[in-house]
Design a protein around this motif. Structure first.
Motif, mmCIF file in Angstrom:
data_model
loop_
_atom_site.group_PDB
_atom_site.id
_atom_site.type_symbol
_atom_site.label_atom_id
_atom_site.label_comp_id
_atom_site.label_asym_id
_atom_site.label_seq_id
_atom_site.Cartn_x
_atom_site.Cartn_y
_atom_site.Cartn_z
ATOM 1 N N VAL A 1 110.750 97.612 10.580
ATOM 2 C CA VAL A 1 109.701 96.930 9.056
ATOM 3 C C VAL A 1 108.569 96.168 9.806
ATOM 4 N N HIS A 2 108.107 96.471 8.376
ATOM 5 C CA HIS A 2 106.617 95.913 8.563
ATOM 6 C C HIS A 2 106.027 94.447 8.180
ATOM 7 N N CYS B 1 107.873 86.901 12.374
ATOM 8 C CA CYS B 1 108.269 87.902 12.741
ATOM 9 C C CYS B 1 110.104 87.605 13.479
ATOM 10 N N LEU B 2 110.436 87.054 14.249
ATOM 11 C CA LEU B 2 111.709 86.477 14.770
ATOM 12 C C LEU B 2 112.648 86.474 13.644
ATOM 13 N N ARG B 3 112.443 85.897 12.413
ATOM 14 C CA ARG B 3 113.296 85.859 11.469
ATOM 15 C C ARG B 3 113.822 86.852 11.328
ATOM 16 N N PHE B 4 112.896 88.156 11.391
ATOM 17 C CA PHE B 4 113.208 89.659 10.690
ATOM 18 C C PHE B 4 114.656 90.397 11.743
ATOM 19 N N ALA B 5 113.911 89.660 13.371
ATOM 20 C CA ALA B 5 114.750 90.091 14.241
ATOM 21 C C ALA B 5 116.199 90.106 14.594
ATOM 22 N N LYS B 6 116.950 90.756 13.705
ATOM 23 C CA LYS B 6 118.373 90.638 13.755
ATOM 24 C C LYS B 6 119.172 91.842 14.909
ATOM 25 N N GLY B 7 117.881 92.538 15.851
ATOM 26 C CA GLY B 7 119.062 92.957 16.281
ATOM 27 C C GLY B 7 119.511 92.343 18.161
ATOM 28 N N LYS B 8 120.060 93.225 18.459
ATOM 29 C CA LYS B 8 120.882 91.978 19.955
ATOM 30 C C LYS B 8 119.735 91.869 21.160
ATOM 31 N N TYR B 9 118.958 92.495 21.009
ATOM 32 C CA TYR B 9 117.920 92.176 21.772
ATOM 33 C C TYR B 9 116.168 92.114 21.210
ATOM 34 N N VAL B 10 115.291 91.051 21.697
ATOM 35 C CA VAL B 10 114.163 91.359 21.595
ATOM 36 C C VAL B 10 112.836 91.479 22.437
ATOM 37 N N GLY B 11 111.905 92.113 22.091
ATOM 38 C CA GLY B 11 110.979 92.293 22.968
ATOM 39 C C GLY B 11 109.745 92.478 22.353
ATOM 40 N N PHE B 12 108.632 92.337 23.548
ATOM 41 C CA PHE B 12 107.420 91.966 22.532
ATOM 42 C C PHE B 12 105.751 93.316 22.647
ATOM 43 N N MET B 13 105.001 93.326 21.935
ATOM 44 C CA MET B 13 104.231 94.064 22.722
ATOM 45 C C MET B 13 102.671 93.763 21.269
ATOM 46 N N GLU B 14 101.842 93.410 21.936
ATOM 47 C CA GLU B 14 100.185 93.481 21.958
ATOM 48 C C GLU B 14 99.794 95.273 21.245
ATOM 49 N N ALA B 15 99.394 95.543 19.998
ATOM 50 C CA ALA B 15 98.491 96.074 19.808
ATOM 51 C C ALA B 15 97.765 97.065 20.700
ATOM 52 N N ASP C 1 104.999 67.062 16.894
ATOM 53 C CA ASP C 1 104.623 67.226 17.596
ATOM 54 C C ASP C 1 103.365 68.418 17.796
ATOM 55 N N GLY C 2 102.959 67.957 17.094
ATOM 56 C CA GLY C 2 101.704 68.756 16.885
ATOM 57 C C GLY C 2 101.409 70.657 17.201
ATOM 58 N N MET C 3 102.888 70.677 15.841
ATOM 59 C CA MET C 3 103.131 72.650 15.968
ATOM 60 C C MET C 3 102.167 72.542 15.155
ATOM 61 N N GLU C 4 101.342 73.957 15.112
ATOM 62 C CA GLU C 4 100.657 75.278 14.770
ATOM 63 C C GLU C 4 101.196 75.525 13.340
ATOM 64 N N GLY C 5 102.477 75.868 13.367
ATOM 65 C CA GLY C 5 103.018 77.021 12.900
ATOM 66 C C GLY C 5 103.957 76.786 12.974
ATOM 67 N N GLY C 6 104.918 78.052 11.825
ATOM 68 C CA GLY C 6 106.318 78.063 12.841
ATOM 69 C C GLY C 6 107.262 79.452 11.738
ATOM 70 N N THR C 7 107.777 78.970 10.973
ATOM 71 C CA THR C 7 108.377 80.275 10.393
ATOM 72 C C THR C 7 109.251 79.512 9.269
ATOM 73 N N GLU C 8 108.742 80.627 8.085
ATOM 74 C CA GLU C 8 109.460 79.825 6.477
ATOM 75 C C GLU C 8 110.700 79.874 6.324
#
Length: 325
Positions: A18-19, A37-51, A148-155
């Protein structure tokens, strides 16, 4: 040639790529991007990667395999890392130190020195990750900021990565992870292929370095600000603290702890063995009065921490004596 999505679909049945695009083209920051992105990550595991980072082809699968083998016993698995690109001695020393932290106990004990692993070098169970994030209570989601100063989050979501002017995402995650009693371990060793022995170690994450990266330049990653963040969490452990260090480091730790509303006293100490008995007796006297005392040893260099461990080997308390930096 095949697209990335086509390649993914050939690897395993049901694999889907999913892009996710940001609605606003301006850079909204790492926290908002990962939260969305986490809203779309419905699998059992989550990993991270930068370009611009790299990893061995089987890196994610090795960490997932370890998690599956230890179902119910581990919440996350990390791997070792190495730098690529713009190499500098300080960052090399930092990554080498991270790679020495293999067991969950070692990683936890080091959490107030620095983060024990890069988040990109980790796979975590999705439910464990959600437990470690920030709960927000806003109409229609967290986008636009919270008190609390959050600069952004999920819609439309109520769980986001901490991304405030004070906190870095990864440090908030790791301190919360251990505070909540989550369990982790690291795949030991690095990938090595020797022509004679044909031995092969675990796969690695490769972290791209460049002069402009936020790790080096963002104000919230200054020594002073990171210390304030650590003190917020440390202050929840007890009411009475003794800090051992020297100079401005000692002064800064004592002042920041006191600002959190706890009792904190400073002791000038360079790790000399002659005063170790006095420290032990002073601690016994305090605890004899019924006070739970957490001792913090604020020394940045590993050489000094080894000296302290040796000197205090007879009176070191695993849960109540901590190295900080």
């Amino acid at each position: 040639g095949m697209s990335v999505a086509e390649v993914a679909s050939c690897v395993a049945v049901g694999v889907r790529l999913v892009h996710v695009r940001q609605k606003v083209r301006t850079n909204r920051g790492q926290g908002e991007t990962q939260s969305r992105c986490l809203r779309f990550a419905k699998g059992k595991y989550v990993g991270f990667m930068e370009a611009d980072d790299e990893r061995d082809d089987d890196n994610f699968s090795e960490m997932v395999t370890r998690l599956e083998l230890k179902e119910g016993r581990l919440d996350a698995v990390c791997c070792s890392s190495r730098t690529i690109g713009w190499k500098r001695e300080g960052m090399e020393r930092y990554i080498e130190w991270q790679n020495t932290l293999v067991s969950g106990d070692d990683m936890k004990a080091a959490r107030f020195i620095e983060i024990p692993s890069l988040m990109q070098a980790m796979v975590i169970r999705r439910e464990a990750l959600l437990d470690c994030l920030v709960k927000v209570d806003t109409e229609g989601g967290a986008e636009g900021g919270a008190e609390d100063g959050m600069e952004g989050g999920t819609e439309g979501g109520d769980v986001v990565f901490m991304d405030s002017k004070m906190w870095s995402i990864d440090y908030h995650f790791w301190l919360t992870f251990f505070e909540m009693g989550k369990r982790v371990e690291k795949l030991e060793g690095v990938r090595v292929e020797d022509e004679l022995t044909k031995t092969k170690g675990w796969s690695q994450f490769r972290w791209r370095q460049h002069p402009g990266q936020q790790t080096r330049n963002h104000g919230r990653l200054s020594i002073e600000n990171l210390r304030k963040c650590k003190c917020q969490v440390i202050a929840r452990m007890a009411q009475n603290f003794v800090v051992y260090s020297v100079g401005d480091t000692l002064k800064g730790w004592v002042e920041d702890l006191q600002a959190e509303g706890v009792n904190a006293n400073g002791v000038e100490w360079t790790g000399d063995e002659g005063s170790a008995l006095a420290l032990k007796l002073k601690l016994e006297e305090k605890e004899g009065e019924g006070a739970k005392v957490v001792r913090l040893f604020a020394f940045g260099m590993e050489k000094m921490r080894k000296k302290v461990r040796k000197v205090l080997r007879e009176c070191w308390r695993v849960e109540l004596d901590l190295f900080v930096s």
